[in-house]
Scaffold this active site. Sequence first.
Site, PDB file in Angstrom:
ATOM      1  N   TRP A 197       0.878  -1.171   0.000  1.00  0.00           N
ATOM      2  CA  TRP A 197       0.000   0.000   0.000  1.00  0.00           C
ATOM      3  C   TRP A 197       0.913   1.219   0.000  1.00  0.00           C
ATOM      4  O   TRP A 197       1.784   1.337   0.862  1.00  0.00           O
ATOM      5  CB  TRP A 197      -0.914   0.025   1.231  1.00  0.00           C
ATOM      6  CG  TRP A 197      -1.527   1.377   1.414  1.00  0.00           C
ATOM      7  CD1 TRP A 197      -2.465   1.968   0.612  1.00  0.00           C
ATOM      8  CD2 TRP A 197      -1.202   2.338   2.428  1.00  0.00           C
ATOM      9  NE1 TRP A 197      -2.752   3.231   1.084  1.00  0.00           N
ATOM     10  CE2 TRP A 197      -1.991   3.480   2.188  1.00  0.00           C
ATOM     11  CE3 TRP A 197      -0.328   2.345   3.524  1.00  0.00           C
ATOM     12  CZ2 TRP A 197      -1.928   4.624   2.987  1.00  0.00           C
ATOM     13  CZ3 TRP A 197      -0.261   3.482   4.316  1.00  0.00           C
ATOM     14  CH2 TRP A 197      -1.057   4.601   4.056  1.00  0.00           C
ATOM     15  N   GLU A 235      -2.519  -2.658  -3.070  1.00  0.00           N
ATOM     16  CA  GLU A 235      -3.706  -2.152  -2.351  1.00  0.00           C
ATOM     17  C   GLU A 235      -3.972  -0.682  -2.653  1.00  0.00           C
ATOM     18  O   GLU A 235      -3.191   0.196  -2.292  1.00  0.00           O
ATOM     19  CB  GLU A 235      -3.461  -2.346  -0.843  1.00  0.00           C
ATOM     20  CG  GLU A 235      -4.569  -1.824   0.039  1.00  0.00           C
ATOM     21  CD  GLU A 235      -4.278  -2.020   1.535  1.00  0.00           C
ATOM     22  OE1 GLU A 235      -3.196  -2.538   1.886  1.00  0.00           O
ATOM     23  OE2 GLU A 235      -5.137  -1.639   2.339  1.00  0.00           O
ATOM     24  N   LYS A 283      -6.598   2.864  -2.696  1.00  0.00           N
ATOM     25  CA  LYS A 283      -7.364   3.603  -1.690  1.00  0.00           C
ATOM     26  C   LYS A 283      -7.880   4.861  -2.368  1.00  0.00           C
ATOM     27  O   LYS A 283      -7.278   5.322  -3.332  1.00  0.00           O
ATOM     28  CB  LYS A 283      -6.403   3.932  -0.554  1.00  0.00           C
ATOM     29  CG  LYS A 283      -6.971   4.720   0.589  1.00  0.00           C
ATOM     30  CD  LYS A 283      -6.038   4.573   1.776  1.00  0.00           C
ATOM     31  CE  LYS A 283      -6.439   5.512   2.890  1.00  0.00           C
ATOM     32  NZ  LYS A 283      -5.802   5.179   4.161  1.00  0.00           N
ATOM     33  N   ASP A 335      -9.156  -3.586   0.471  1.00  0.00           N
ATOM     34  CA  ASP A 335      -9.338  -3.214   1.874  1.00  0.00           C
ATOM     35  C   ASP A 335     -10.753  -2.670   2.004  1.00  0.00           C
ATOM     36  O   ASP A 335     -11.120  -1.715   1.317  1.00  0.00           O
ATOM     37  CB  ASP A 335      -8.291  -2.155   2.260  1.00  0.00           C
ATOM     38  CG  ASP A 335      -8.350  -1.776   3.726  1.00  0.00           C
ATOM     39  OD1 ASP A 335      -9.455  -1.487   4.221  1.00  0.00           O
ATOM     40  OD2 ASP A 335      -7.285  -1.736   4.380  1.00  0.00           O
ATOM     41  N   HIS A 349     -11.460   1.084   2.173  1.00  0.00           N
ATOM     42  CA  HIS A 349     -10.880   1.995   1.188  1.00  0.00           C
ATOM     43  C   HIS A 349     -11.819   2.410   0.069  1.00  0.00           C
ATOM     44  O   HIS A 349     -11.372   2.722  -1.036  1.00  0.00           O
ATOM     45  CB  HIS A 349      -9.615   1.367   0.596  1.00  0.00           C
ATOM     46  CG  HIS A 349      -8.478   1.344   1.558  1.00  0.00           C
ATOM     47  ND1 HIS A 349      -7.183   1.063   1.195  1.00  0.00           N
ATOM     48  CD2 HIS A 349      -8.428   1.588   2.887  1.00  0.00           C
ATOM     49  CE1 HIS A 349      -6.402   1.108   2.255  1.00  0.00           C
ATOM     50  NE2 HIS A 349      -7.143   1.421   3.295  1.00  0.00           N
ATOM     51  N   HIS A 398      -8.205  -7.014   2.983  1.00  0.00           N
ATOM     52  CA  HIS A 398      -7.893  -6.397   4.261  1.00  0.00           C
ATOM     53  C   HIS A 398      -9.237  -6.081   4.874  1.00  0.00           C
ATOM     54  O   HIS A 398      -9.900  -5.128   4.474  1.00  0.00           O
ATOM     55  CB  HIS A 398      -7.094  -5.099   4.068  1.00  0.00           C
ATOM     56  CG  HIS A 398      -5.621  -5.298   4.161  1.00  0.00           C
ATOM     57  ND1 HIS A 398      -4.725  -4.259   4.151  1.00  0.00           N
ATOM     58  CD2 HIS A 398      -4.879  -6.426   4.294  1.00  0.00           C
ATOM     59  CE1 HIS A 398      -3.498  -4.743   4.271  1.00  0.00           C
ATOM     60  NE2 HIS A 398      -3.569  -6.049   4.349  1.00  0.00           N
ATOM     61  N   ASP A 453     -11.875   5.896   6.335  1.00  0.00           N
ATOM     62  CA  ASP A 453     -11.022   4.723   6.565  1.00  0.00           C
ATOM     63  C   ASP A 453     -10.523   4.736   8.006  1.00  0.00           C
ATOM     64  O   ASP A 453      -9.341   4.868   8.270  1.00  0.00           O
ATOM     65  CB  ASP A 453      -9.852   4.810   5.569  1.00  0.00           C
ATOM     66  CG  ASP A 453      -8.874   3.665   5.720  1.00  0.00           C
ATOM     67  OD1 ASP A 453      -9.320   2.557   6.051  1.00  0.00           O
ATOM     68  OD2 ASP A 453      -7.671   3.888   5.520  1.00  0.00           O
ATOM     69  N   ASP A 508     -10.505   2.450  10.347  1.00  0.00           N
ATOM     70  CA  ASP A 508      -9.852   1.236  10.852  1.00  0.00           C
ATOM     71  C   ASP A 508     -10.349   0.807  12.227  1.00  0.00           C
ATOM     72  O   ASP A 508      -9.560   0.396  13.084  1.00  0.00           O
ATOM     73  CB  ASP A 508      -8.318   1.404  10.864  1.00  0.00           C
ATOM     74  CG  ASP A 508      -7.768   1.583   9.460  1.00  0.00           C
ATOM     75  OD1 ASP A 508      -7.786   0.616   8.701  1.00  0.00           O
ATOM     76  OD2 ASP A 508      -7.346   2.705   9.122  1.00  0.00           O
ATOM     77  N   ASP A 519      -7.261  -5.858   8.930  1.00  0.00           N
ATOM     78  CA  ASP A 519      -6.521  -4.596   8.968  1.00  0.00           C
ATOM     79  C   ASP A 519      -7.307  -3.559   9.760  1.00  0.00           C
ATOM     80  O   ASP A 519      -8.115  -2.829   9.198  1.00  0.00           O
ATOM     81  CB  ASP A 519      -6.240  -4.087   7.545  1.00  0.00           C
ATOM     82  CG  ASP A 519      -5.383  -2.825   7.569  1.00  0.00           C
ATOM     83  OD1 ASP A 519      -4.872  -2.470   8.656  1.00  0.00           O
ATOM     84  OD2 ASP A 519      -5.238  -2.178   6.515  1.00  0.00           O
TER      85      ASP A 519
HETATM   86  C1  RNT Z   1      -3.662   1.947   4.875  1.00  0.00           C
HETATM   87  C2  RNT Z   1      -3.756   0.543   4.390  1.00  0.00           C
HETATM   88  C3  RNT Z   1      -2.642  -0.347   4.804  1.00  0.00           C
HETATM   89  C4  RNT Z   1      -2.245  -0.159   6.244  1.00  0.00           C
HETATM   90  C5  RNT Z   1      -1.259  -1.168   6.729  1.00  0.00           C
HETATM   91  C6  RNT Z   1      -0.599  -0.740   7.980  1.00  0.00           C
HETATM   92  O1  RNT Z   1      -4.749   2.687   4.528  1.00  0.00           O
HETATM   93  O2  RNT Z   1      -4.979  -0.011   4.772  1.00  0.00           O
HETATM   94  O3  RNT Z   1      -2.946  -1.659   4.517  1.00  0.00           O
HETATM   95  O4  RNT Z   1      -3.348  -0.187   7.075  1.00  0.00           O
HETATM   96  O5  RNT Z   1      -0.404  -1.444   5.712  1.00  0.00           O
HETATM   97 ZN    ZN Z   2      -5.208  -2.163   4.388  1.00  0.00          ZN
END
Ligand code: RNT
Ligand code: ZN
Length: 419
Positions: A182, A226, A228, A259, A262, A286, A294, A296, A326
Amino acid sequence: MRKETLERFEQAKKVFSKFGVDVDAAIKEFNEIPISLQCWAGDDIKGFEGIEGIVNENTVVGNYPYAARTPDELRKDMEKAFSLSPLKHKVQLHSIYAEFQTERSKLTGKDWINWINWAKKLGIGLDLNGSFFSSKMMDDSLSLTSPNKEIRDYWIEVGKSTRRCCVEIGKALGIPCYNNFWIPDGLKDITIDRKVFRQRLIEGLDAIYGEPYSEEDSKWAIDVLEGKYFGIGTEHFVVGSHEFYVGYAAKHGLGVTIDTGHFREAEDVADKITAIEPFVSNIMLHVSRPIHWDSDHTVIENDCLHGVLRELKRAGLLKKVGIGLDFFDASVNRVFEWTIGLRATAKALLMALLEPTELMRKAELDRDYSTRLFYIEENNNLPYNDVWEYILESKGIPGGQEALESLKQYEREVQSLRK
Ligand code: RNT
Ligand code: ZN
């Protein structure tokens, strides 16, 4: 095993069999599908490079104490979470979690030897992410797409070394290692020449992937990219968008990481899987939980989690897609967080496997959409929990209050000693 658990399980099996579901076969599959835990939630993505005064391009919010400070603490904390999860596990690492202070662009398999030995002891695989962030070599929010060639060249070396490490890790464990990149690069405000950044990203990736794996090595490393759509500080423009990577991966025989945090809130991430899968070499997930952005948040059972796992089951992709987690939330105990996320994923995986998919599929094929809808709703009444409790007890894993007490005890006796 408590007698009542067994009785309820036997009863549940009868109910599921009326819906054409073989519970024993589902449990067998459940035990074969690895879920890759993200090591970085344990220390708020700090890693072990020990560099001071740098920005972390991953925004971690919260002040809960007791984050892991050393590789051993981090591994111990993950083992605690694993002890409360009935899943088959894997662990996702990041370049910054290598031990032995080797410069990030020069890492080799040797720098991962403690992780490899630990994984061997646990009988699990490892995945790796290249860390294109938290570095003095970041040019503001740019790495591989900086206008400065010296910076770009550095990040090309990071990418190449991460790929080499993946091969060595995968080979050492005899379990393929996903190599995920990423790349946070982007700009805060309206960008006039997006094309030049995208061109640099193409050139950087071409340099990184320029040397194809040998036939032997390709068994052990799986390249995924990955995308975003925005980040903090890159609100207007992210170079490596999802579309960019799907195109790049399709053209070059690489894979894509999806992810779940994202995308725009209204997008159905599950729907993307079969749209992309025919064209890319691999997919990794993810699994995250975004709130408005995002963010998390820790994964819990919600429509998104159920949606993606059901989709993988329905499309026969559960064993072809790498499932990684993730999330990182420094406002709660990080071991609780991992445990909650793993158990939620386990329940959703089990529910996907026990879904009466074949009956639903047949109704759809017969264009009997009324019956299909009936099953979709009736599915909510099936005795999933009786199978879940059977699985936990058969593996000696505590449920409910007992699991909570075990986490609290770990906090009291292990984590809170960290000052
Ligand atoms: C960030 C991505 C990525 C990170 C990790 C730490 O937006 O999701 O995957 O969360 O690599
Ligand atoms: Zn991620």
